[in-house]
Design a protein around this motif. Sequence first.
Motif, PDB file in Angstrom:
ATOM      1  N   GLN A 241       0.828  -1.218   0.000  1.00 37.54           N
ATOM      2  CA  GLN A 241       0.000   0.000   0.000  1.00 37.54           C
ATOM      3  C   GLN A 241       0.857   1.261   0.000  1.00 37.54           C
ATOM      4  OE1 GLN A 241      -3.326   0.446  -0.185  1.00 37.54           O
ATOM      5  NE2 GLN A 241      -3.123   2.636   0.005  1.00 37.54           N
ATOM      6  N   PHE A 242       1.895   1.287   0.833  1.00 42.47           N
ATOM      7  CA  PHE A 242       2.730   2.475   0.954  1.00 42.47           C
ATOM      8  C   PHE A 242       3.904   2.466  -0.011  1.00 42.47           C
ATOM      9  CE2 PHE A 242       1.092   2.281   5.508  1.00 42.47           C
ATOM     10  CZ  PHE A 242       0.053   3.168   5.247  1.00 42.47           C
ATOM     11  N   GLY A 243       4.145   1.346  -0.692  1.00 36.52           N
ATOM     12  CA  GLY A 243       5.238   1.273  -1.660  1.00 36.52           C
ATOM     13  C   GLY A 243       6.609   1.298  -1.012  1.00 36.52           C
ATOM     14  N   THR A 244       6.688   0.873   0.242  1.00 31.81           N
ATOM     15  CA  THR A 244       7.950   0.875   0.967  1.00 31.81           C
ATOM     16  C   THR A 244       7.881  -0.129   2.107  1.00 31.81           C
ATOM     17  OG1 THR A 244       9.569   2.293   2.079  1.00 31.81           O
ATOM     18  CG2 THR A 244       7.255   2.725   2.565  1.00 31.81           C
ATOM     19  N   LYS A 245       9.032  -0.580   2.538  1.00 29.21           N
ATOM     20  CA  LYS A 245       9.096  -1.482   3.693  1.00 29.21           C
ATOM     21  C   LYS A 245       8.880  -0.679   4.974  1.00 29.21           C
ATOM     22  CE  LYS A 245      11.147  -5.243   1.674  1.00 29.21           C
ATOM     23  NZ  LYS A 245      10.377  -6.406   1.452  1.00 29.21           N
ATOM     24  N   ALA A 246       8.479  -1.372   6.014  1.00 30.87           N
ATOM     25  CA  ALA A 246       8.233  -0.736   7.307  1.00 30.87           C
ATOM     26  C   ALA A 246       9.502  -0.076   7.840  1.00 30.87           C
ATOM     27  CB  ALA A 246       7.725  -1.773   8.298  1.00 30.87           C
ATOM     28  N   THR A 247       9.323   1.018   8.564  1.00 29.15           N
ATOM     29  CA  THR A 247      10.424   1.755   9.183  1.00 29.15           C
ATOM     30  C   THR A 247      10.912   1.065  10.449  1.00 29.15           C
ATOM     31  OG1 THR A 247       9.357   3.771   8.382  1.00 29.15           O
ATOM     32  CG2 THR A 247      11.077   4.037  10.030  1.00 29.15           C
ATOM     33  N   LYS A 248       9.961   0.507  11.225  1.00 32.44           N
ATOM     34  CA  LYS A 248      10.288  -0.151  12.492  1.00 32.44           C
ATOM     35  C   LYS A 248       9.458  -1.430  12.591  1.00 32.44           C
ATOM     36  CE  LYS A 248      10.502   2.514  16.107  1.00 32.44           C
ATOM     37  NZ  LYS A 248      10.105   3.386  17.233  1.00 32.44           N
ATOM     38  N   VAL A 249      10.120  -2.543  12.940  1.00 31.09           N
ATOM     39  CA  VAL A 249       9.423  -3.820  13.107  1.00 31.09           C
ATOM     40  C   VAL A 249       9.826  -4.424  14.446  1.00 31.09           C
ATOM     41  CG1 VAL A 249       9.051  -6.139  12.188  1.00 31.09           C
ATOM     42  CG2 VAL A 249       9.433  -4.228  10.602  1.00 31.09           C
ATOM     43  N   LYS A 250       8.822  -4.695  15.283  1.00 36.56           N
ATOM     44  CA  LYS A 250       9.023  -5.383  16.564  1.00 36.56           C
ATOM     45  C   LYS A 250       8.150  -6.634  16.555  1.00 36.56           C
ATOM     46  CE  LYS A 250      10.043  -1.231  19.224  1.00 36.56           C
ATOM     47  NZ  LYS A 250       9.700  -0.467  20.418  1.00 36.56           N
ATOM     48  N   GLU A 251       8.248  -7.420  17.594  1.00 34.10           N
ATOM     49  CA  GLU A 251       7.491  -8.671  17.668  1.00 34.10           C
ATOM     50  C   GLU A 251       5.979  -8.454  17.539  1.00 34.10           C
ATOM     51  OE1 GLU A 251       6.578 -12.000  21.048  1.00 34.10           O
ATOM     52  OE2 GLU A 251       8.663 -11.336  20.837  1.00 34.10           O
ATOM     53  N   ASP A 252       5.472  -7.364  18.131  1.00 32.89           N
ATOM     54  CA  ASP A 252       4.028  -7.123  18.129  1.00 32.89           C
ATOM     55  C   ASP A 252       3.645  -5.766  17.549  1.00 32.89           C
ATOM     56  OD1 ASP A 252       5.026  -5.497  20.119  1.00 32.89           O
ATOM     57  OD2 ASP A 252       3.466  -5.983  21.581  1.00 32.89           O
ATOM     58  N   TYR A 253       4.545  -5.132  16.792  1.00 34.72           N
ATOM     59  CA  TYR A 253       4.335  -3.752  16.355  1.00 34.72           C
ATOM     60  C   TYR A 253       5.115  -3.485  15.075  1.00 34.72           C
ATOM     61  CZ  TYR A 253       4.636   1.397  16.674  1.00 34.72           C
ATOM     62  OH  TYR A 253       4.570   2.737  16.430  1.00 34.72           O
ATOM     63  N   VAL A 254       4.488  -2.777  14.139  1.00 33.58           N
ATOM     64  CA  VAL A 254       5.153  -2.373  12.892  1.00 33.58           C
ATOM     65  C   VAL A 254       4.768  -0.923  12.611  1.00 33.58           C
ATOM     66  CG1 VAL A 254       5.452  -2.861  10.437  1.00 33.58           C
ATOM     67  CG2 VAL A 254       4.956  -4.741  12.003  1.00 33.58           C
ATOM     68  N   GLN A 255       5.735  -0.137  12.136  1.00 32.50           N
ATOM     69  CA  GLN A 255       5.499   1.286  11.878  1.00 32.50           C
ATOM     70  C   GLN A 255       6.064   1.676  10.513  1.00 32.50           C
ATOM     71  OE1 GLN A 255       8.170   4.228  13.679  1.00 32.50           O
ATOM     72  NE2 GLN A 255       6.336   5.159  14.560  1.00 32.50           N
ATOM     73  N   TRP A 256       5.335   2.550   9.832  1.00 31.10           N
ATOM     74  CA  TRP A 256       5.802   3.166   8.586  1.00 31.10           C
ATOM     75  C   TRP A 256       5.797   4.677   8.775  1.00 31.10           C
ATOM     76  CZ3 TRP A 256       2.678  -0.965   8.969  1.00 31.10           C
ATOM     77  CH2 TRP A 256       2.985  -2.101   8.223  1.00 31.10           C
ATOM     78  N   LEU A 257       6.871   5.342   8.418  1.00 33.28           N
ATOM     79  CA  LEU A 257       6.909   6.797   8.328  1.00 33.28           C
ATOM     80  C   LEU A 257       6.890   7.111   6.842  1.00 33.28           C
ATOM     81  CD1 LEU A 257       9.593   7.623  11.043  1.00 33.28           C
ATOM     82  CD2 LEU A 257       7.094   7.630  11.263  1.00 33.28           C
ATOM     83  N   VAL A 258       5.748   7.550   6.356  1.00 32.99           N
ATOM     84  CA  VAL A 258       5.524   7.737   4.922  1.00 32.99           C
ATOM     85  C   VAL A 258       5.595   9.236   4.625  1.00 32.99           C
ATOM     86  CG1 VAL A 258       4.003   7.210   2.989  1.00 32.99           C
ATOM     87  CG2 VAL A 258       4.022   5.703   5.007  1.00 32.99           C
ATOM     88  N   ASP A 259       6.752   9.669   4.113  1.00 25.75           N
ATOM     89  CA  ASP A 259       6.992  11.100   3.935  1.00 25.75           C
ATOM     90  C   ASP A 259       6.039  11.766   2.953  1.00 25.75           C
ATOM     91  OD1 ASP A 259       9.027  11.386   5.809  1.00 25.75           O
ATOM     92  OD2 ASP A 259      10.560  10.763   4.378  1.00 25.75           O
ATOM     93  N   ASP A 260       5.744  11.109   1.814  1.00 28.00           N
ATOM     94  CA  ASP A 260       4.906  11.784   0.827  1.00 28.00           C
ATOM     95  C   ASP A 260       3.459  11.941   1.293  1.00 28.00           C
ATOM     96  OD1 ASP A 260       4.580   8.965   0.454  1.00 28.00           O
ATOM     97  OD2 ASP A 260       3.807   9.304  -1.558  1.00 28.00           O
ATOM     98  N   LEU A 261       3.087  11.252   2.361  1.00 21.14           N
ATOM     99  CA  LEU A 261       1.755  11.415   2.950  1.00 21.14           C
ATOM    100  C   LEU A 261       1.803  12.140   4.295  1.00 21.14           C
ATOM    101  CD1 LEU A 261       0.321   7.817   2.326  1.00 21.14           C
ATOM    102  CD2 LEU A 261      -0.133   9.893   1.003  1.00 21.14           C
ATOM    103  N   SER A 262       2.990  12.490   4.762  1.00 20.79           N
ATOM    104  CA  SER A 262       3.174  13.044   6.113  1.00 20.79           C
ATOM    105  C   SER A 262       2.433  12.185   7.133  1.00 20.79           C
ATOM    106  CB  SER A 262       2.696  14.495   6.189  1.00 20.79           C
ATOM    107  OG  SER A 262       3.530  15.312   5.398  1.00 20.79           O
ATOM    108  N   LEU A 263       2.727  10.874   7.069  1.00 21.34           N
ATOM    109  CA  LEU A 263       1.981   9.890   7.845  1.00 21.34           C
ATOM    110  C   LEU A 263       2.901   9.026   8.692  1.00 21.34           C
ATOM    111  CD1 LEU A 263      -0.747   8.341   8.322  1.00 21.34           C
ATOM    112  CD2 LEU A 263      -0.104   6.923   6.356  1.00 21.34           C
ATOM    113  N   ASN A 264       2.518   8.825   9.939  1.00 26.66           N
ATOM    114  CA  ASN A 264       3.113   7.830  10.830  1.00 26.66           C
ATOM    115  C   ASN A 264       2.019   6.798  11.038  1.00 26.66           C
ATOM    116  OD1 ASN A 264       3.699   6.266  13.100  1.00 26.66           O
ATOM    117  ND2 ASN A 264       4.633   7.946  14.223  1.00 26.66           N
ATOM    118  N   PHE A 265       2.139   5.654  10.374  1.00 32.79           N
ATOM    119  CA  PHE A 265       1.117   4.616  10.432  1.00 32.79           C
ATOM    120  C   PHE A 265       1.683   3.405  11.150  1.00 32.79           C
ATOM    121  CE2 PHE A 265      -1.281   1.001   8.833  1.00 32.79           C
ATOM    122  CZ  PHE A 265      -2.578   1.457   8.944  1.00 32.79           C
TER     123      PHE A 265
END
Length: 94
Positions: free
Chosen positions: A26-50
Amino acid sequence: MNEKRRVHIHVSVEDLEESMAFYNLQFGTKATKVKEDYVQWLVDDLSLNFAISTRGYEKGLNHFGIQYESDEALLEAQHDFEAAGVKGKEEEGA
């Protein structure tokens, strides 16, 4: 305020791996942070922390917020809101 802000959305999911594969596409990029129970994407072109997680909440929207670039920008915004009569909930280290 000249500092960058991001919309922050956190969704609780059933299957972290399946959801991570979907959002990587969906975001066209790999996750920024991956933990055992948590994943985060910082998507600059959307100004989004998902973020997604399997943490102990019902599945669906966990929380929604605005991420400020610095503690100083957050404090400035907090003062502006309080001056307008709006009191928020503080979360240290979030």
